[in-house]
Design a protein around this motif. Structure first.
Motif, mmCIF file in Angstrom:
data_model
loop_
_atom_site.group_PDB
_atom_site.id
_atom_site.type_symbol
_atom_site.label_atom_id
_atom_site.label_comp_id
_atom_site.label_asym_id
_atom_site.label_seq_id
_atom_site.Cartn_x
_atom_site.Cartn_y
_atom_site.Cartn_z
ATOM 1 N N GLY A 1 0.826 -1.196 0.000
ATOM 2 C CA GLY A 1 0.000 0.000 0.000
ATOM 3 C C GLY A 1 0.863 1.250 0.000
ATOM 4 N N PHE A 2 0.377 2.284 -0.646
ATOM 5 C CA PHE A 2 1.112 3.548 -0.738
ATOM 6 C C PHE A 2 0.222 4.646 -0.189
ATOM 7 C CE2 PHE A 2 1.921 0.828 -4.450
ATOM 8 C CZ PHE A 2 3.238 0.477 -4.185
ATOM 9 N N GLY A 3 0.681 5.317 0.859
ATOM 10 C CA GLY A 3 -0.097 6.378 1.477
ATOM 11 C C GLY A 3 0.031 6.317 2.985
ATOM 12 N N ASN A 4 -0.622 7.267 3.665
ATOM 13 C CA ASN A 4 -0.483 7.369 5.119
ATOM 14 C C ASN A 4 -1.283 6.338 5.892
ATOM 15 O OD1 ASN A 4 1.369 9.552 5.384
ATOM 16 N ND2 ASN A 4 -0.246 10.895 4.628
ATOM 17 N N PHE B 1 -7.489 5.098 6.560
ATOM 18 C CA PHE B 1 -8.504 6.123 6.805
ATOM 19 C C PHE B 1 -8.431 7.247 5.782
ATOM 20 C CE2 PHE B 1 -7.857 4.152 10.986
ATOM 21 C CZ PHE B 1 -9.130 3.626 11.152
ATOM 22 N N SER B 2 -7.207 7.637 5.409
ATOM 23 C CA SER B 2 -7.062 8.685 4.397
ATOM 24 C C SER B 2 -7.076 8.110 2.986
ATOM 25 C CB SER B 2 -5.782 9.483 4.634
ATOM 26 O OG SER B 2 -4.644 8.643 4.544
ATOM 27 N N GLY B 3 -6.929 6.803 2.866
ATOM 28 C CA GLY B 3 -6.962 6.126 1.573
ATOM 29 C C GLY B 3 -5.580 5.666 1.146
ATOM 30 N N LEU B 4 -5.530 4.451 0.622
ATOM 31 C CA LEU B 4 -4.272 3.873 0.154
ATOM 32 C C LEU B 4 -4.404 3.404 -1.289
ATOM 33 C CD1 LEU B 4 -3.312 1.534 3.154
ATOM 34 C CD2 LEU B 4 -2.275 3.732 2.574
ATOM 35 N N ASP B 5 -3.433 3.732 -2.082
ATOM 36 C CA ASP B 5 -3.248 3.135 -3.392
ATOM 37 C C ASP B 5 -2.599 1.776 -3.109
ATOM 38 O OD1 ASP B 5 -2.641 2.551 -6.047
ATOM 39 O OD2 ASP B 5 -1.003 3.999 -6.164
ATOM 40 N N VAL B 6 -3.148 0.665 -3.603
ATOM 41 C CA VAL B 6 -2.597 -0.653 -3.290
ATOM 42 C C VAL B 6 -2.403 -1.498 -4.537
ATOM 43 C CG1 VAL B 6 -3.451 -0.816 -0.920
ATOM 44 C CG2 VAL B 6 -4.894 -1.591 -2.771
ATOM 45 N N ILE B 7 -1.343 -2.282 -4.505
ATOM 46 C CA ILE B 7 -1.142 -3.337 -5.485
ATOM 47 C C ILE B 7 -1.383 -4.632 -4.727
ATOM 48 C CG2 ILE B 7 0.455 -4.497 -7.040
ATOM 49 C CD1 ILE B 7 1.928 -1.813 -7.340
ATOM 50 N N GLU C 1 -5.457 -1.273 -7.104
ATOM 51 C CA GLU C 1 -6.698 -0.977 -6.408
ATOM 52 C C GLU C 1 -6.548 0.223 -5.472
ATOM 53 O OE1 GLU C 1 -8.653 -4.470 -4.837
ATOM 54 O OE2 GLU C 1 -7.767 -5.759 -6.375
ATOM 55 N N PHE C 2 -7.668 0.590 -4.842
ATOM 56 C CA PHE C 2 -7.690 1.694 -3.882
ATOM 57 C C PHE C 2 -8.578 1.289 -2.718
ATOM 58 C CE2 PHE C 2 -9.402 5.580 -2.032
ATOM 59 C CZ PHE C 2 -8.244 6.308 -1.832
ATOM 60 N N VAL D 1 -11.215 -1.430 -4.064
ATOM 61 C CA VAL D 1 -11.885 -1.481 -5.363
ATOM 62 C C VAL D 1 -10.841 -1.284 -6.460
ATOM 63 C CG1 VAL D 1 -14.126 -0.707 -4.518
ATOM 64 C CG2 VAL D 1 -12.461 0.971 -5.254
ATOM 65 N N PRO D 2 -10.993 -1.988 -7.574
ATOM 66 C CA PRO D 2 -10.043 -1.827 -8.677
ATOM 67 C C PRO D 2 -10.038 -0.384 -9.192
ATOM 68 C CG PRO D 2 -11.405 -3.768 -9.009
ATOM 69 C CD PRO D 2 -11.997 -3.004 -7.851
ATOM 70 N N ASP D 3 -8.863 0.092 -9.553
ATOM 71 C CA ASP D 3 -8.752 1.416 -10.174
ATOM 72 C C ASP D 3 -9.430 1.396 -11.537
ATOM 73 O OD1 ASP D 3 -7.227 2.088 -7.992
ATOM 74 O OD2 ASP D 3 -5.418 2.550 -9.118
ATOM 75 N N ARG D 4 -9.894 2.558 -11.970
ATOM 76 C CA ARG D 4 -10.486 2.669 -13.307
ATOM 77 C C ARG D 4 -9.477 2.296 -14.378
ATOM 78 N NH1 ARG D 4 -12.767 8.493 -12.593
ATOM 79 N NH2 ARG D 4 -13.476 8.094 -10.494
ATOM 80 N N GLN D 5 -8.240 2.682 -14.137
ATOM 81 C CA GLN D 5 -7.167 2.350 -15.077
ATOM 82 C C GLN D 5 -6.121 1.532 -14.330
ATOM 83 O OE1 GLN D 5 -5.271 5.726 -16.856
ATOM 84 N NE2 GLN D 5 -3.671 4.509 -17.797
ATOM 85 N N ASN D 6 -5.831 0.342 -14.847
ATOM 86 C CA ASN D 6 -4.813 -0.509 -14.240
ATOM 87 C C ASN D 6 -3.437 -0.004 -14.670
ATOM 88 O OD1 ASN D 6 -3.232 -2.512 -13.190
ATOM 89 N ND2 ASN D 6 -3.858 -4.069 -14.659
ATOM 90 N N ASN D 7 -2.666 0.509 -13.706
ATOM 91 C CA ASN D 7 -1.336 1.042 -14.013
ATOM 92 C C ASN D 7 -0.225 0.076 -13.648
ATOM 93 O OD1 ASN D 7 -2.308 3.546 -14.971
ATOM 94 N ND2 ASN D 7 -2.680 4.163 -12.871
ATOM 95 N N VAL D 8 -0.570 -1.182 -13.413
ATOM 96 C CA VAL D 8 0.420 -2.198 -13.068
ATOM 97 C C VAL D 8 0.673 -3.074 -14.287
ATOM 98 C CG1 VAL D 8 0.905 -4.190 -11.598
ATOM 99 C CG2 VAL D 8 -0.239 -2.188 -10.643
ATOM 100 N N GLN D 9 1.939 -3.200 -14.644
ATOM 101 C CA GLN D 9 2.359 -4.046 -15.764
ATOM 102 C C GLN D 9 2.927 -5.335 -15.170
ATOM 103 O OE1 GLN D 9 2.321 -3.520 -19.229
ATOM 104 N NE2 GLN D 9 3.014 -5.639 -19.299
#
Length: 172
Positions: A60-63, A66-72, A86-87, A95-103
Motif C-alpha cells: 500500500g502507498f499512502g499514510n 482512513f485517508s486512503g491507500l493506493d494498493v497493489i 486498487e484503492f 476497489v479496482p482502479d479505473r485504469q490498471n497502471n500495473v504491468q
C-alpha cells in the motif's frame, strides 16, 4: 598508475552502491523493489503456500487506510496468481482502479512458492494512484491473508508494516 586504478575501483564501488534494490523480508515473504527511469519494478515471493492455498498480500502507498491507500494486491486464487491495481479507504474491501497502471511481467505458483514480478510508474495521472517520487509512506501486508472464494479481501490478519521508502535509494 596506482591513482588511476584507485579511482577506477572507487567508481565501481559507487556504481554498485547506487544500483541496489530495496527489500522487505518477513516470515516466508520477500518483496524486492527498485526504480529504473520512471518505473518501479517489484518482485514478490511467498513461500510455504499449501497446494490448495488461497489468499492475498499487498503493498500500500499512502499514510493510512482512513485517508486512503493506493494498493497493489497479489491474490492466490484457485491455483492462479493475480496482480491488481486498487484503492482502499477505511475498513472496506479495496476497489479496482479505473485504469490498471500495473504491468505484470511474470506470475508463478508451484511447489508452495508464489512469485509475482510487476511494475508501475513512479508518477500517475489517475486520481487514486499515489505519486511515489521522493520519500513516501508504504505499507507491506504480512503473509497471505484470508479472502472469499470469489477473491474479495478480508481484513489483514496482522497490522501491515509501515516504512518510509525513498525510492531514489532503491535502484535496479
Amino acid at each position: 598508475m596506482i591513482r588511476l586504478i584507485a579511482v577506477a575501483i572507487f567508481s565501481l564501488l559507487i556504481v554498485n552502491v547506487e544500483s541496489t534494490p530495496c527489500t522487505f523480508v518477513t516470515n516466508g515473504q520477500q518483496i524486492t523493489y527498485g526504480v529504473r527511469g520512471n518505473t518501479i519494478h517489484f518482485r514478490v515471493v511467498l513461500t510455504g503456500i499449501p497446494p490448495t492455498g488461497s489468499g492475498w498480500t499487498a503493498i500500500g502507498f499512502g499514510n493510512s487506510m482512513f485517508s486512503g491507500l493506493d494498493v497493489i494486491v497479489v491474490r492466490v486464487l484457485n491455483g492462479r496468481v493475480i496482480v491488481t491495481d486498487e484503492f482502499v479507504r477505511g475498513f472496506q474491501s479495496p476497489v479496482p482502479d479505473r485504469q490498471n497502471n500495473v504491468q505484470v511481467y511474470g506470475l508463478r505458483y508451484e511447489n508452495g512458492v508464489v512469485v509475482a514480478s510487476f511494475s508501475r510508474s513512479v508518477f500517475s495521472n489517475e486520481q487514486m494512484d499515489a505519486n511515489l517520487s521522493g520519500c513516501s509512506p508504504w505499507k507491506f501486508s504480512v503473509g497471505l491473508n484470508r479472502m472469499s472464494p470469489q477473491g474479495h479481501l478480508f481484513h489483514h490478519s496482522q497490522t501491515p508494516v509501515h516504512r518510509v521508502v525513498c525510492i531514489n535509494q532503491c535502484t535496479v
